[in-house]
Design a protein around this motif. Structure first.
Motif, PDB file in Angstrom:
ATOM      1  N   ALA A 103       0.849  -1.190   0.000  1.00 57.77           N
ATOM      2  CA  ALA A 103       0.000   0.000   0.000  1.00 57.77           C
ATOM      3  C   ALA A 103       0.881   1.235   0.000  1.00 57.77           C
ATOM      4  O   ALA A 103       2.013   1.199   0.461  1.00 57.77           O
ATOM      5  CB  ALA A 103      -0.913   0.011   1.227  1.00 57.77           C
ATOM      6  N   GLN A 104       0.371   2.317  -0.529  1.00 55.10           N
ATOM      7  CA  GLN A 104       1.108   3.570  -0.636  1.00 55.10           C
ATOM      8  C   GLN A 104       0.804   4.462   0.572  1.00 55.10           C
ATOM      9  O   GLN A 104       0.312   5.570   0.426  1.00 55.10           O
ATOM     10  CB  GLN A 104       0.739   4.269  -1.942  1.00 55.10           C
ATOM     11  CG  GLN A 104       1.584   5.471  -2.238  1.00 55.10           C
ATOM     12  CD  GLN A 104       1.199   6.121  -3.553  1.00 55.10           C
ATOM     13  OE1 GLN A 104       0.338   5.652  -4.279  1.00 55.10           O
ATOM     14  NE2 GLN A 104       1.830   7.221  -3.845  1.00 55.10           N
TER      15      GLN A 104
ATOM     16  N   GLN B  98       3.984   0.066   5.881  1.00 53.03           N
ATOM     17  CA  GLN B  98       3.387  -0.895   4.953  1.00 53.03           C
ATOM     18  C   GLN B  98       4.420  -1.857   4.360  1.00 53.03           C
ATOM     19  O   GLN B  98       4.072  -2.744   3.592  1.00 53.03           O
ATOM     20  CB  GLN B  98       2.679  -0.168   3.813  1.00 53.03           C
ATOM     21  CG  GLN B  98       1.532   0.691   4.264  1.00 53.03           C
ATOM     22  CD  GLN B  98       0.460  -0.140   4.950  1.00 53.03           C
ATOM     23  OE1 GLN B  98       0.012  -1.146   4.430  1.00 53.03           O
ATOM     24  NE2 GLN B  98       0.053   0.276   6.126  1.00 53.03           N
ATOM     25  N   MET B  99       5.711  -1.677   4.717  1.00 59.97           N
ATOM     26  CA  MET B  99       6.756  -2.572   4.229  1.00 59.97           C
ATOM     27  C   MET B  99       6.681  -3.900   4.965  1.00 59.97           C
ATOM     28  O   MET B  99       6.575  -3.933   6.182  1.00 59.97           O
ATOM     29  CB  MET B  99       8.134  -1.957   4.435  1.00 59.97           C
ATOM     30  CG  MET B  99       8.384  -0.748   3.609  1.00 59.97           C
ATOM     31  SD  MET B  99      10.044  -0.132   3.946  1.00 59.97           S
ATOM     32  CE  MET B  99      10.110   1.189   2.778  1.00 59.97           C
TER      33      MET B  99
ATOM     34  N   PRO C  59       8.124   5.375   0.130  1.00 54.42           N
ATOM     35  CA  PRO C  59       6.882   4.625  -0.107  1.00 54.42           C
ATOM     36  C   PRO C  59       5.668   5.508  -0.395  1.00 54.42           C
ATOM     37  O   PRO C  59       4.673   5.024  -0.911  1.00 54.42           O
ATOM     38  CB  PRO C  59       6.684   3.833   1.184  1.00 54.42           C
ATOM     39  CG  PRO C  59       8.059   3.700   1.740  1.00 54.42           C
ATOM     40  CD  PRO C  59       8.738   4.992   1.389  1.00 54.42           C
ATOM     41  N   THR C  60       5.737   6.792  -0.077  1.00 51.48           N
ATOM     42  CA  THR C  60       4.602   7.686  -0.327  1.00 51.48           C
ATOM     43  C   THR C  60       4.720   8.427  -1.652  1.00 51.48           C
ATOM     44  O   THR C  60       3.783   9.101  -2.062  1.00 51.48           O
ATOM     45  CB  THR C  60       4.461   8.713   0.812  1.00 51.48           C
ATOM     46  OG1 THR C  60       5.634   9.533   0.852  1.00 51.48           O
ATOM     47  CG2 THR C  60       4.271   8.027   2.149  1.00 51.48           C
TER      48      THR C  60
ATOM     49  N   SER D 278       4.604   9.091  -5.559  1.00 46.47           N
ATOM     50  CA  SER D 278       3.860   8.460  -6.654  1.00 46.47           C
ATOM     51  C   SER D 278       4.803   7.764  -7.634  1.00 46.47           C
ATOM     52  O   SER D 278       4.445   6.758  -8.236  1.00 46.47           O
ATOM     53  CB  SER D 278       3.001   9.485  -7.383  1.00 46.47           C
ATOM     54  OG  SER D 278       3.810  10.509  -7.939  1.00 46.47           O
ATOM     55  N   GLU D 279       6.034   8.274  -7.801  1.00 44.58           N
ATOM     56  CA  GLU D 279       7.000   7.642  -8.702  1.00 44.58           C
ATOM     57  C   GLU D 279       7.343   6.219  -8.268  1.00 44.58           C
ATOM     58  O   GLU D 279       7.695   5.375  -9.080  1.00 44.58           O
ATOM     59  CB  GLU D 279       8.293   8.462  -8.805  1.00 44.58           C
ATOM     60  CG  GLU D 279       8.112   9.812  -9.473  1.00 44.58           C
ATOM     61  CD  GLU D 279       7.612  10.894  -8.512  1.00 44.58           C
ATOM     62  OE1 GLU D 279       7.486  10.631  -7.304  1.00 44.58           O
ATOM     63  OE2 GLU D 279       7.335  11.999  -8.990  1.00 44.58           O
ATOM     64  N   THR D 280       7.276   5.953  -6.981  1.00 45.81           N
ATOM     65  CA  THR D 280       7.573   4.621  -6.458  1.00 45.81           C
ATOM     66  C   THR D 280       6.549   3.610  -6.969  1.00 45.81           C
ATOM     67  O   THR D 280       6.856   2.431  -7.130  1.00 45.81           O
ATOM     68  CB  THR D 280       7.553   4.643  -4.909  1.00 45.81           C
ATOM     69  OG1 THR D 280       8.508   5.607  -4.467  1.00 45.81           O
ATOM     70  CG2 THR D 280       7.893   3.298  -4.329  1.00 45.81           C
ATOM     71  N   TRP D 281       5.361   4.056  -7.263  1.00 46.64           N
ATOM     72  CA  TRP D 281       4.261   3.151  -7.635  1.00 46.64           C
ATOM     73  C   TRP D 281       4.022   3.085  -9.128  1.00 46.64           C
ATOM     74  O   TRP D 281       3.135   2.369  -9.573  1.00 46.64           O
ATOM     75  CB  TRP D 281       2.989   3.591  -6.906  1.00 46.64           C
ATOM     76  CG  TRP D 281       3.187   3.424  -5.458  1.00 46.64           C
ATOM     77  CD1 TRP D 281       3.644   4.383  -4.573  1.00 46.64           C
ATOM     78  CD2 TRP D 281       3.005   2.257  -4.691  1.00 46.64           C
ATOM     79  NE1 TRP D 281       3.772   3.858  -3.325  1.00 46.64           N
ATOM     80  CE2 TRP D 281       3.364   2.544  -3.346  1.00 46.64           C
ATOM     81  CE3 TRP D 281       2.585   0.970  -4.969  1.00 46.64           C
ATOM     82  CZ2 TRP D 281       3.310   1.597  -2.334  1.00 46.64           C
ATOM     83  CZ3 TRP D 281       2.537   0.052  -3.965  1.00 46.64           C
ATOM     84  CH2 TRP D 281       2.883   0.368  -2.665  1.00 46.64           C
ATOM     85  N   LYS D 282       4.803   3.798  -9.926  1.00 49.38           N
ATOM     86  CA  LYS D 282       4.637   3.753 -11.373  1.00 49.38           C
ATOM     87  C   LYS D 282       5.569   2.718 -11.974  1.00 49.38           C
ATOM     88  O   LYS D 282       6.693   2.552 -11.523  1.00 49.38           O
ATOM     89  CB  LYS D 282       4.995   5.101 -12.001  1.00 49.38           C
ATOM     90  CG  LYS D 282       4.016   6.195 -11.697  1.00 49.38           C
ATOM     91  CD  LYS D 282       4.437   7.465 -12.406  1.00 49.38           C
ATOM     92  CE  LYS D 282       3.518   8.616 -12.090  1.00 49.38           C
ATOM     93  NZ  LYS D 282       3.980   9.855 -12.731  1.00 49.38           N
TER      94      LYS D 282
END
Length: 56
Positions: free
Chosen positions: A8-9, A14-15, A44-45, A47-51
């Motif tokens: 989760a972001q 969440q790790m 982790p927060t 947005s680039e981490t989740w792309k």
């Protein structure tokens, strides 16, 4: 192998440190062993981490 995964972001809480399947490289790929890495508490927060690379 062991891995730290994010599900989760919402931040570093969440790790999850857990077992992960051993990856097998495909044709024209290599598998490398990482001895050390780091993650800043804010990453982790981001947005680039989740792309994925294809999302631009």
């Amino acid at each position: 192998m062991k891995a730290i995964r994010l599900y989760a972001q919402r931040g570093p809480d969440q790790m999850v440190f857990e077992d992960a399947p051993q990856l097998q490289p495909g044709m024209r790929e290599v598998l490398i062993r990482v001895h050390a890495t780091s993650v800043m508490w804010q990453e982790p927060t981001w947005s680039e981490t989740w792309k994925t690379p294809n999302e631009g």
